[in-house]
Motif scaffolding. Sequence first.
Motif, mmCIF file in Angstrom:
data_model
loop_
_atom_site.group_PDB
_atom_site.id
_atom_site.type_symbol
_atom_site.label_atom_id
_atom_site.label_comp_id
_atom_site.label_asym_id
_atom_site.label_seq_id
_atom_site.Cartn_x
_atom_site.Cartn_y
_atom_site.Cartn_z
ATOM 1 N N HIS A 155 -23.559 -15.378 1.109
ATOM 2 C CA HIS A 155 -22.307 -14.818 1.984
ATOM 3 C C HIS A 155 -21.436 -13.887 1.131
ATOM 4 C CE1 HIS A 155 -19.205 -14.448 5.068
ATOM 5 N NE2 HIS A 155 -19.867 -15.098 5.708
ATOM 6 N N TYR A 156 -21.097 -12.810 1.685
ATOM 7 C CA TYR A 156 -20.048 -11.641 1.102
ATOM 8 C C TYR A 156 -18.791 -12.406 0.602
ATOM 9 C CZ TYR A 156 -16.041 -8.610 1.054
ATOM 10 O OH TYR A 156 -14.771 -8.027 0.519
ATOM 11 N N ARG A 157 -18.256 -13.484 1.353
ATOM 12 C CA ARG A 157 -16.934 -13.996 0.957
ATOM 13 C C ARG A 157 -17.030 -15.003 -0.151
ATOM 14 N NH1 ARG A 157 -12.897 -14.021 0.336
ATOM 15 N NH2 ARG A 157 -11.897 -15.598 1.765
ATOM 16 N N PHE A 158 -18.323 -15.388 -0.604
ATOM 17 C CA PHE A 158 -18.325 -16.248 -1.847
ATOM 18 C C PHE A 158 -18.366 -15.356 -3.025
ATOM 19 C CE2 PHE A 158 -21.016 -17.603 -5.213
ATOM 20 C CZ PHE A 158 -20.810 -18.767 -5.475
ATOM 21 N N TYR B 164 -13.771 -5.680 5.564
ATOM 22 C CA TYR B 164 -14.559 -6.686 5.945
ATOM 23 C C TYR B 164 -13.797 -7.604 7.160
ATOM 24 C CZ TYR B 164 -16.801 -11.166 6.341
ATOM 25 O OH TYR B 164 -17.476 -12.579 6.748
ATOM 26 N N ARG B 165 -12.626 -7.779 7.216
ATOM 27 C CA ARG B 165 -11.890 -8.584 8.171
ATOM 28 C C ARG B 165 -11.497 -7.698 9.153
ATOM 29 N NH1 ARG B 165 -7.640 -11.532 3.782
ATOM 30 N NH2 ARG B 165 -8.498 -13.549 3.601
ATOM 31 N N VAL B 166 -11.502 -6.569 9.018
ATOM 32 C CA VAL B 166 -11.140 -5.662 10.011
ATOM 33 C C VAL B 166 -12.673 -5.608 10.931
ATOM 34 C CG1 VAL B 166 -10.989 -3.374 11.028
ATOM 35 C CG2 VAL B 166 -9.400 -4.338 9.224
ATOM 36 N N TRP C 22 -9.135 -9.872 10.534
ATOM 37 C CA TRP C 22 -7.834 -9.369 10.040
ATOM 38 C C TRP C 22 -6.651 -9.917 10.738
ATOM 39 C CZ3 TRP C 22 -3.247 -7.405 9.610
ATOM 40 C CH2 TRP C 22 -2.301 -6.941 8.282
ATOM 41 N N ASP C 23 -5.574 -10.534 10.285
ATOM 42 C CA ASP C 23 -4.551 -11.128 10.928
ATOM 43 C C ASP C 23 -3.447 -11.100 10.167
ATOM 44 O OD1 ASP C 23 -2.684 -13.639 12.002
ATOM 45 O OD2 ASP C 23 -3.976 -12.531 13.713
ATOM 46 N N PHE C 24 -2.043 -10.824 10.517
ATOM 47 C CA PHE C 24 -0.965 -10.851 9.730
ATOM 48 C C PHE C 24 -0.805 -12.337 8.997
ATOM 49 C CE2 PHE C 24 0.334 -7.205 11.979
ATOM 50 C CZ PHE C 24 0.797 -6.411 11.223
ATOM 51 N N SER C 25 -1.254 -13.276 9.448
ATOM 52 C CA SER C 25 -1.243 -14.726 9.352
ATOM 53 C C SER C 25 -2.068 -15.099 7.816
ATOM 54 C CB SER C 25 -1.698 -15.761 10.360
ATOM 55 O OG SER C 25 -2.934 -15.804 10.885
ATOM 56 N N ASN C 26 -2.884 -14.312 7.636
ATOM 57 C CA ASN C 26 -3.987 -14.681 6.491
ATOM 58 C C ASN C 26 -4.266 -13.473 5.669
ATOM 59 O OD1 ASN C 26 -5.728 -13.566 7.977
ATOM 60 N ND2 ASN C 26 -6.539 -15.265 8.768
ATOM 61 N N SER C 27 -3.885 -12.409 6.035
ATOM 62 C CA SER C 27 -4.640 -11.098 5.367
ATOM 63 C C SER C 27 -3.802 -10.245 4.693
ATOM 64 C CB SER C 27 -5.213 -10.264 6.463
ATOM 65 O OG SER C 27 -6.186 -10.625 7.241
ATOM 66 N N GLY D 90 -10.280 -2.157 -5.559
ATOM 67 C CA GLY D 90 -11.413 -1.920 -4.753
ATOM 68 C C GLY D 90 -11.984 -3.254 -4.003
ATOM 69 N N GLN D 91 -12.232 -4.174 -4.728
ATOM 70 C CA GLN D 91 -12.621 -5.522 -4.051
ATOM 71 C C GLN D 91 -11.836 -5.989 -3.017
ATOM 72 O OE1 GLN D 91 -11.408 -8.692 -4.268
ATOM 73 N NE2 GLN D 91 -9.604 -8.019 -5.396
ATOM 74 N N GLU D 92 -10.531 -5.696 -3.362
ATOM 75 C CA GLU D 92 -9.321 -6.007 -2.458
ATOM 76 C C GLU D 92 -9.325 -5.257 -0.878
ATOM 77 O OE1 GLU D 92 -6.060 -8.445 -1.016
ATOM 78 O OE2 GLU D 92 -7.701 -8.742 -2.411
ATOM 79 N N ILE D 93 -9.550 -3.781 -1.159
ATOM 80 C CA ILE D 93 -9.689 -3.191 -0.243
ATOM 81 C C ILE D 93 -11.004 -3.557 0.525
ATOM 82 C CG2 ILE D 93 -10.435 -0.800 0.749
ATOM 83 C CD1 ILE D 93 -8.654 0.068 -1.830
ATOM 84 N N SER D 94 -12.120 -3.826 0.015
ATOM 85 C CA SER D 94 -13.489 -4.253 0.806
ATOM 86 C C SER D 94 -13.234 -5.487 1.552
ATOM 87 C CB SER D 94 -14.682 -4.514 -0.230
ATOM 88 O OG SER D 94 -14.278 -5.701 -1.118
#
Length: 237
Positions: free
Chosen positions: A122-125, A59-61, A66-71, A51-55
């Motif tokens: 921040h969400y990312r933290f 978030y990136r989208v 979201w990018d193939f280089s880092n997501s 679930g957290q990975e989907i979130s």
Amino acid sequence: MNPFILFGREHLSAIGLIILASIFIPVYVKKHVPEEKEYYIRLVLGILIWGQEISLNVYRVIYQEWDFSNSLPFHLCGFAILMLPVMLYKKSYALYEILYFWGLAGATQALLTPNIDVGIPHYRFFQFFVSHGLIVFTVMYATVVWNYLPTLRSLAKASVLTLFLLIPIGLINILTHGNYFFIAHKPETASVLDYFGPWPLYLLPMIGMGVIMFLVVYTPVGFLKRKRKKVLTLDKL
């Protein structure tokens, strides 16, 4: 936006909470939760991990990050996140003996030198520490609750598999212009790799450090095996 401070109060508090949860919750479950109910704990834990990975991807989208280089989930911890819910559902020892090393060595290293630049609130933290904290917690859970322990053969399997992955990950980096496994260049944030020289010179000591970390997390296994053997002996008396 508050910046992330390496080994600042927020960083150390997050690590402390992860350590406490990874020790005391599995011990409580082992002592007080019957096996038929323990299944639901595994189920919830697996849902949290995915679930957290989907979130994170949502978030990136939303923020057009979201990018193939880092997501893609092609870091060591990304592979662990994909595999841990399967291990939980099947109680798979074959997955455990790999994830033990990826979790306690890889995720621990990530927690000590996080690849983030933002702090609370921040969400990312929160996502970063929940993500990597769940990896460590789940490995400790399987070790304590299921009485699983890796062997020297497990150490060899995890080491060989990790080294083997460097080749396809290198190709993926070329195709995506990414930096999965941090083998294309060093992380943008501070890390131990900063002391290993420029690319590609830092790659060999990075691999060596990985092997050392695997050996370090394997060190307590002998003690735990002796302790469990002693407990079984006392139970028979």
